[in-house]
Motif scaffolding. Structure first.
Motif, PDB file in Angstrom:
ATOM      1  N   THR A  56       0.837  -1.205   0.000  1.00  0.00           N
ATOM      2  CA  THR A  56       0.000   0.000   0.000  1.00  0.00           C
ATOM      3  C   THR A  56       0.868   1.250   0.000  1.00  0.00           C
ATOM      4  N   GLU A  57       1.891   1.273   0.836  1.00  0.00           N
ATOM      5  CA  GLU A  57       2.771   2.449   0.881  1.00  0.00           C
ATOM      6  C   GLU A  57       3.596   2.579  -0.394  1.00  0.00           C
ATOM      7  N   ALA A  58       3.943   1.450  -1.004  1.00  0.00           N
ATOM      8  CA  ALA A  58       4.666   1.505  -2.280  1.00  0.00           C
ATOM      9  C   ALA A  58       3.790   2.110  -3.368  1.00  0.00           C
ATOM     10  N   ILE A  59       2.514   1.740  -3.376  1.00  0.00           N
ATOM     11  CA  ILE A  59       1.572   2.320  -4.342  1.00  0.00           C
ATOM     12  C   ILE A  59       1.423   3.818  -4.094  1.00  0.00           C
ATOM     13  N   ASN A  60       1.258   4.193  -2.823  1.00  0.00           N
ATOM     14  CA  ASN A  60       1.103   5.616  -2.490  1.00  0.00           C
ATOM     15  C   ASN A  60       2.348   6.415  -2.868  1.00  0.00           C
ATOM     16  N   ARG A  61       3.512   5.822  -2.654  1.00  0.00           N
ATOM     17  CA  ARG A  61       4.768   6.505  -3.017  1.00  0.00           C
ATOM     18  C   ARG A  61       4.857   6.675  -4.531  1.00  0.00           C
ATOM     19  N   THR A  62       4.500   5.626  -5.258  1.00  0.00           N
ATOM     20  CA  THR A  62       4.500   5.708  -6.718  1.00  0.00           C
ATOM     21  C   THR A  62       3.529   6.780  -7.192  1.00  0.00           C
ATOM     22  N   LYS A  63       2.342   6.817  -6.570  1.00  0.00           N
ATOM     23  CA  LYS A  63       1.347   7.836  -6.919  1.00  0.00           C
ATOM     24  C   LYS A  63       1.906   9.238  -6.699  1.00  0.00           C
ATOM     25  N   ASP A  64       2.508   9.473  -5.535  1.00  0.00           N
ATOM     26  CA  ASP A  64       3.028  10.805  -5.221  1.00  0.00           C
ATOM     27  C   ASP A  64       4.107  11.235  -6.210  1.00  0.00           C
ATOM     28  N   GLY A 102       8.757   1.423  -9.484  1.00  0.00           N
ATOM     29  CA  GLY A 102       7.375   1.873  -9.578  1.00  0.00           C
ATOM     30  C   GLY A 102       6.483   0.685  -9.900  1.00  0.00           C
ATOM     31  N   ILE A 103       5.233   0.766  -9.527  1.00  0.00           N
ATOM     32  CA  ILE A 103       4.325  -0.356  -9.724  1.00  0.00           C
ATOM     33  C   ILE A 103       3.324  -0.021 -10.818  1.00  0.00           C
ATOM     34  N   PRO A 104       3.276  -0.795 -11.925  1.00  0.00           N
ATOM     35  CA  PRO A 104       2.206  -0.580 -12.897  1.00  0.00           C
ATOM     36  C   PRO A 104       0.867  -0.860 -12.212  1.00  0.00           C
ATOM     37  N   LEU A 105       0.028   0.124 -12.107  1.00  0.00           N
ATOM     38  CA  LEU A 105      -1.198  -0.027 -11.328  1.00  0.00           C
ATOM     39  C   LEU A 105      -2.112  -1.103 -11.895  1.00  0.00           C
ATOM     40  N   ALA A 106      -2.129  -1.239 -13.220  1.00  0.00           N
ATOM     41  CA  ALA A 106      -3.009  -2.243 -13.820  1.00  0.00           C
ATOM     42  C   ALA A 106      -2.672  -3.630 -13.311  1.00  0.00           C
ATOM     43  N   LEU A 107      -1.389  -3.924 -13.196  1.00  0.00           N
ATOM     44  CA  LEU A 107      -0.968  -5.271 -12.823  1.00  0.00           C
ATOM     45  C   LEU A 107      -1.307  -5.589 -11.373  1.00  0.00           C
ATOM     46  N   ILE A 108      -0.947  -4.695 -10.468  1.00  0.00           N
ATOM     47  CA  ILE A 108      -1.228  -4.974  -9.060  1.00  0.00           C
ATOM     48  C   ILE A 108      -2.723  -4.868  -8.772  1.00  0.00           C
ATOM     49  N   SER A 109      -3.434  -4.029  -9.516  1.00  0.00           N
ATOM     50  CA  SER A 109      -4.895  -3.944  -9.349  1.00  0.00           C
ATOM     51  C   SER A 109      -5.553  -5.267  -9.714  1.00  0.00           C
ATOM     52  N   LEU A 110      -5.178  -5.823 -10.868  1.00  0.00           N
ATOM     53  CA  LEU A 110      -5.769  -7.072 -11.317  1.00  0.00           C
ATOM     54  C   LEU A 110      -5.429  -8.230 -10.389  1.00  0.00           C
ATOM     55  N   GLU A 111      -4.240  -8.186  -9.818  1.00  0.00           N
ATOM     56  CA  GLU A 111      -3.785  -9.298  -8.985  1.00  0.00           C
ATOM     57  C   GLU A 111      -4.382  -9.279  -7.582  1.00  0.00           C
ATOM     58  N   THR A 112      -4.710  -8.096  -7.071  1.00  0.00           N
ATOM     59  CA  THR A 112      -5.057  -8.018  -5.646  1.00  0.00           C
ATOM     60  C   THR A 112      -6.450  -7.477  -5.329  1.00  0.00           C
ATOM     61  N   TRP A 113      -7.206  -6.967  -6.306  1.00  0.00           N
ATOM     62  CA  TRP A 113      -8.464  -6.282  -5.994  1.00  0.00           C
ATOM     63  C   TRP A 113      -9.437  -7.174  -5.228  1.00  0.00           C
TER      64      TRP A 113
END
Length: 199
Positions: A56-64, A102-113
């Motif tokens: 979660t923090e990695a995603i937030n860091r990537t977003k920022d 950085g995390i491609p959001l599509a990939l982690i979204s599909l894997e964990t939603w």
């Protein structure tokens, strides 16, 4: 940056690369600890809730980071199409065969939603933050709000879909074609909007 914060950032950076390269489920905390070079205690000190909190923090860091980069880039161009052209040029210039910080959001979204509401919401928040920046740029370029919203979603939907083609083909060419098509569609739509307004 204080030394203790350096450890946290190193763990986040390492986790981001591994999540991108291997996926969320295939990446273990022991591997993150080993490859980051940080003590095991550091990971549990900064991320006491474990892997889900770290992701979660990695995603937030990537977003920022992405939000700041996008704002900086867009501030250099008055026209939204020119701004997006420059963004696409940067986005398609990376090495598709190398995992990046950085995390491609599509990939982690599909894997964990389906298994983590926390990660789903973090990805949702990241998408919305980026879409708002693009929407604001469209509106600044005199696009009507409805069209600005629709095109912002279209742009990111096509880019995220393109990122999957990049990873599976190990080539940036599919994404370059997609970005070229986006620009062509935007130019047509912008001419239509200006024509309707007599600009």
């Amino acid at each position: 940056m204080p030394r203790n914060q350096e450890s946290k950032m190193k763990i986040l950076s390492t986790a981001s690369v591994l999540f991108q390269k291997q996926g969320y489920h295939a990446t273990g905390l022991n591997q993150i600890i080993k490859e980051s070079g940080c003590p095991k205690g550091s990971l549990y000190y900064y991320f006491p809730e474990g892997k889900e909190q770290l992701a979660t923090e990695a995603i937030n860091r990537t977003k920022d980071l992405a939000v700041q980069e996008l704002r900086n880039l867009f501030s250099q161009h008055d026209d939204v199409i020119k701004a997006l052209e420059c963004f696409f040029d940067q986005f398609t210039s990376f090495d598709s065969k190398v995992a990046h910080d950085g995390i491609p959001l599509a990939l982690i979204s599909l894997e964990t939603w389906h298994m983590s509401e926390q990660l789903r919401l973090a990805c949702k928040d990241a998408y919305e933050a980026l879409i708002l920046i693009v929407k604001a740029k469209f509106i600044q370029s005199n696009w009507p709000p409805n069209e600005a919203t629709e095109m912002s979603y279209l742009v990111f939907s096509m880019i995220e879909g393109g990122s999957i083609f990049v990873l599976t083909s190990q080539s940036n060419e599919p994404l370059k074609r997609i970005c070229k098509t986006i620009i062509e569609l935007l130019e047509i739509k912008q001419r239509e909007i200006r024509g309707n307004r007599g600009i």
